[in-house]
Scaffold this motif. Structure first.
Motif, PDB file in Angstrom:
ATOM      1  N   GLY A   1      24.661  44.380  44.338  1.00  0.00           N
ATOM      2  CA  GLY A   1      24.617  43.590  45.668  1.00  0.00           C
ATOM      3  C   GLY A   1      24.874  42.220  45.825  1.00  0.00           C
ATOM      4  N   HIS A   2      25.201  41.443  44.576  1.00  0.00           N
ATOM      5  CA  HIS A   2      25.629  40.204  44.666  1.00  0.00           C
ATOM      6  C   HIS A   2      26.859  39.614  45.071  1.00  0.00           C
ATOM      7  CE1 HIS A   2      22.290  38.300  41.822  1.00  0.00           C
ATOM      8  NE2 HIS A   2      21.871  39.581  42.533  1.00  0.00           N
ATOM      9  N   ARG A   3      26.816  38.755  45.781  1.00  0.00           N
ATOM     10  CA  ARG A   3      28.202  38.362  46.120  1.00  0.00           C
ATOM     11  C   ARG A   3      28.725  37.540  44.786  1.00  0.00           C
ATOM     12  NH1 ARG A   3      28.322  33.614  49.955  1.00  0.00           N
ATOM     13  NH2 ARG A   3      28.586  32.450  48.077  1.00  0.00           N
ATOM     14  N   ILE A   4      29.579  37.881  44.248  1.00  0.00           N
ATOM     15  CA  ILE A   4      29.862  37.319  42.781  1.00  0.00           C
ATOM     16  C   ILE A   4      31.064  36.066  43.164  1.00  0.00           C
ATOM     17  CG2 ILE A   4      30.855  37.632  40.592  1.00  0.00           C
ATOM     18  CD1 ILE A   4      28.822  39.523  40.793  1.00  0.00           C
ATOM     19  N   ASP A   5      30.722  34.801  42.894  1.00  0.00           N
ATOM     20  CA  ASP A   5      31.546  33.736  43.099  1.00  0.00           C
ATOM     21  C   ASP A   5      32.345  33.433  42.067  1.00  0.00           C
ATOM     22  OD1 ASP A   5      30.527  33.663  45.834  1.00  0.00           O
ATOM     23  OD2 ASP A   5      28.839  32.543  45.046  1.00  0.00           O
ATOM     24  N   PHE A   6      31.659  33.533  40.717  1.00  0.00           N
ATOM     25  CA  PHE A   6      32.479  33.374  39.266  1.00  0.00           C
ATOM     26  C   PHE A   6      31.854  33.997  38.342  1.00  0.00           C
ATOM     27  CE2 PHE A   6      29.147  30.779  37.234  1.00  0.00           C
ATOM     28  CZ  PHE A   6      28.534  30.194  38.523  1.00  0.00           C
ATOM     29  N   TYR A   7      32.503  34.192  37.250  1.00  0.00           N
ATOM     30  CA  TYR A   7      31.928  34.972  36.308  1.00  0.00           C
ATOM     31  C   TYR A   7      32.492  34.689  34.743  1.00  0.00           C
ATOM     32  CZ  TYR A   7      36.533  37.259  36.155  1.00  0.00           C
ATOM     33  OH  TYR A   7      37.988  37.464  36.245  1.00  0.00           O
ATOM     34  N   ARG A   8      31.671  35.081  33.737  1.00  0.00           N
ATOM     35  CA  ARG A   8      32.200  34.442  32.441  1.00  0.00           C
ATOM     36  C   ARG A   8      32.135  35.872  31.486  1.00  0.00           C
ATOM     37  NH1 ARG A   8      29.018  30.824  28.757  1.00  0.00           N
ATOM     38  NH2 ARG A   8      30.014  31.764  27.072  1.00  0.00           N
ATOM     39  N   LEU A   9      33.135  36.441  30.945  1.00  0.00           N
ATOM     40  CA  LEU A   9      32.940  37.603  30.485  1.00  0.00           C
ATOM     41  C   LEU A   9      33.751  37.692  29.007  1.00  0.00           C
ATOM     42  CD1 LEU A   9      33.519  40.829  32.480  1.00  0.00           C
ATOM     43  CD2 LEU A   9      34.119  40.598  30.093  1.00  0.00           C
ATOM     44  N   GLU A  10      33.122  37.899  28.012  1.00  0.00           N
ATOM     45  CA  GLU A  10      33.535  37.684  26.741  1.00  0.00           C
ATOM     46  C   GLU A  10      33.411  39.154  26.100  1.00  0.00           C
ATOM     47  OE1 GLU A  10      33.592  33.388  25.224  1.00  0.00           O
ATOM     48  OE2 GLU A  10      31.693  33.936  25.915  1.00  0.00           O
ATOM     49  N   ALA A  11      34.318  39.473  25.480  1.00  0.00           N
ATOM     50  CA  ALA A  11      34.126  41.202  24.694  1.00  0.00           C
ATOM     51  C   ALA A  11      34.965  40.886  23.472  1.00  0.00           C
ATOM     52  CB  ALA A  11      34.741  42.111  25.563  1.00  0.00           C
ATOM     53  N   GLY A  12      34.359  41.611  22.565  1.00  0.00           N
ATOM     54  CA  GLY A  12      34.993  41.402  20.891  1.00  0.00           C
ATOM     55  C   GLY A  12      34.984  42.969  20.590  1.00  0.00           C
ATOM     56  N   GLY A  13      36.084  43.132  19.883  1.00  0.00           N
ATOM     57  CA  GLY A  13      36.595  44.634  19.249  1.00  0.00           C
ATOM     58  C   GLY A  13      37.828  44.246  18.495  1.00  0.00           C
TER      59      GLY A  13
ATOM     60  N   GLN B   1      40.356  33.057  37.421  1.00  0.00           N
ATOM     61  CA  GLN B   1      39.348  33.514  36.655  1.00  0.00           C
ATOM     62  C   GLN B   1      39.715  34.777  35.805  1.00  0.00           C
ATOM     63  OE1 GLN B   1      34.952  33.467  38.042  1.00  0.00           O
ATOM     64  NE2 GLN B   1      36.092  32.014  36.422  1.00  0.00           N
ATOM     65  N   HIS B   2      39.262  34.842  34.594  1.00  0.00           N
ATOM     66  CA  HIS B   2      39.575  35.951  33.650  1.00  0.00           C
ATOM     67  C   HIS B   2      38.823  36.197  32.565  1.00  0.00           C
ATOM     68  CE1 HIS B   2      41.153  32.090  32.069  1.00  0.00           C
ATOM     69  NE2 HIS B   2      40.979  32.513  30.907  1.00  0.00           N
ATOM     70  N   ALA B   3      38.949  37.310  31.959  1.00  0.00           N
ATOM     71  CA  ALA B   3      37.911  37.579  30.972  1.00  0.00           C
ATOM     72  C   ALA B   3      38.611  37.266  29.598  1.00  0.00           C
ATOM     73  CB  ALA B   3      37.671  39.254  30.856  1.00  0.00           C
ATOM     74  N   HIS B   4      37.780  37.319  28.295  1.00  0.00           N
ATOM     75  CA  HIS B   4      38.317  36.840  27.356  1.00  0.00           C
ATOM     76  C   HIS B   4      37.905  38.096  26.381  1.00  0.00           C
ATOM     77  CE1 HIS B   4      37.945  33.056  28.896  1.00  0.00           C
ATOM     78  NE2 HIS B   4      39.012  32.722  28.410  1.00  0.00           N
ATOM     79  N   VAL B   5      39.024  38.649  25.645  1.00  0.00           N
ATOM     80  CA  VAL B   5      38.732  39.928  24.633  1.00  0.00           C
ATOM     81  C   VAL B   5      39.230  39.463  23.451  1.00  0.00           C
ATOM     82  CG1 VAL B   5      39.061  42.246  24.478  1.00  0.00           C
ATOM     83  CG2 VAL B   5      39.023  41.412  26.867  1.00  0.00           C
ATOM     84  N   ILE B   6      38.262  39.452  22.619  1.00  0.00           N
ATOM     85  CA  ILE B   6      38.377  38.699  21.143  1.00  0.00           C
ATOM     86  C   ILE B   6      38.499  39.729  19.917  1.00  0.00           C
ATOM     87  CG2 ILE B   6      37.692  36.989  19.529  1.00  0.00           C
ATOM     88  CD1 ILE B   6      35.965  36.509  22.859  1.00  0.00           C
ATOM     89  N   CYS B   7      39.428  39.752  19.197  1.00  0.00           N
ATOM     90  CA  CYS B   7      39.760  40.442  18.087  1.00  0.00           C
ATOM     91  C   CYS B   7      38.667  39.948  16.979  1.00  0.00           C
ATOM     92  CB  CYS B   7      41.237  40.552  17.435  1.00  0.00           C
ATOM     93  SG  CYS B   7      41.195  41.588  16.124  1.00  0.00           S
ATOM     94  N   THR B   8      37.769  40.927  16.565  1.00  0.00           N
ATOM     95  CA  THR B   8      36.771  40.350  15.442  1.00  0.00           C
ATOM     96  C   THR B   8      37.228  40.386  14.243  1.00  0.00           C
ATOM     97  OG1 THR B   8      36.345  43.087  15.583  1.00  0.00           O
ATOM     98  CG2 THR B   8      34.729  41.451  16.812  1.00  0.00           C
ATOM     99  N   ARG B   9      38.538  40.895  14.095  1.00  0.00           N
ATOM    100  CA  ARG B   9      39.094  40.749  12.855  1.00  0.00           C
ATOM    101  C   ARG B   9      40.280  39.569  12.698  1.00  0.00           C
ATOM    102  NH1 ARG B   9      40.737  46.625  10.874  1.00  0.00           N
ATOM    103  NH2 ARG B   9      38.622  47.471  11.269  1.00  0.00           N
ATOM    104  N   CYS B  10      41.365  39.446  13.571  1.00  0.00           N
ATOM    105  CA  CYS B  10      42.084  38.310  13.588  1.00  0.00           C
ATOM    106  C   CYS B  10      41.848  37.174  14.517  1.00  0.00           C
ATOM    107  CB  CYS B  10      43.360  38.769  13.740  1.00  0.00           C
ATOM    108  SG  CYS B  10      43.931  39.315  15.337  1.00  0.00           S
ATOM    109  N   GLY B  11      40.678  37.312  15.201  1.00  0.00           N
ATOM    110  CA  GLY B  11      40.411  36.359  16.198  1.00  0.00           C
ATOM    111  C   GLY B  11      41.457  36.065  17.487  1.00  0.00           C
ATOM    112  N   LYS B  12      42.533  36.714  17.589  1.00  0.00           N
ATOM    113  CA  LYS B  12      43.426  36.704  18.868  1.00  0.00           C
ATOM    114  C   LYS B  12      42.512  36.833  20.052  1.00  0.00           C
ATOM    115  CE  LYS B  12      46.199  40.214  19.468  1.00  0.00           C
ATOM    116  NZ  LYS B  12      47.030  40.977  18.894  1.00  0.00           N
TER     117      LYS B  12
END
Ligand SMILES: [Zn+2]
Ligand SMILES: [Zn+2]
Length: 150
Positions: A129-141, A97-108
């Motif tokens: 209070g949740h037990r987190i079994d999986f996640y989807r995390l995307e962030a831009g900058g 499991q991992h997050a995705h951090v995306i560059c809003t200029r070059c798309g990296k």
């Protein structure tokens, strides 16, 4: 991005078998493409690569196979914040499991994983209070390279 351990059989094939999904030759080709991918592929790219393994693969087969793999929670669908249009990207969930951090200029796309994500998810679990079994995390900058070339 997938990180396949070559000593292990295909996790996707195993998952399909466990769910009594028939492992046809086109499906096997699509699975191989997903497990060998070093980047995030969309339907076009998956179709193109899978065709080289099994010429009978069509885009419709890819769509149907991805739907099935998503339903079985074996594959995740990402939109990478739609920075490159309306496309969707697919990756094997077992890749860690991992997050995705995306560059809003070059798309990296940078993929934080491990300790930083574990502590992030711990705090999220604590706060909700949740037990987190999986996640989807995307962030831009803007990435450091683009920021520096201003
Ligand atoms: Zn990824
Ligand atoms: Zn950038």
């Amino acid at each position: 991005m997938s990180h396949r351990d070559p000593a292990h059989a295909s996790i996707l094939i195993e998952g399909m078998r466990k769910n009594r999904v028939r492992v046809t030759s086109p499906r096997r080709a699509i699975v191989q493409v997903l497990e060998e991918a070093e980047d995030h592929l969309d339907v076009e790219e998956i179709t193109e690569r899978a065709k080289k393994i099994d010429a009978s693969v069509h885009r419709a087969t890819v769509y149907r196979t991805l739907d099935m793999l998503k339903r079985l929670h074996l594959v995740d669908e990402l939109d990478l914040l739609h920075l490159r249009g309306d496309r969707h990207y697919y990756e094997v969930r077992s890749g860690g499991q991992h997050a995705h951090v995306i560059c809003t200029r070059c798309g990296k796309v940078v993929e934080p994983r491990g300790e930083i994500m574990a502590s992030c998810i711990d705090r999220l679990a604590e706060a909700t209070g949740h037990r987190i079994d999986f996640y989807r995390l995307e962030a831009g900058g803007v990435c450091p390279d683009c920021e520096a070339s201003d």
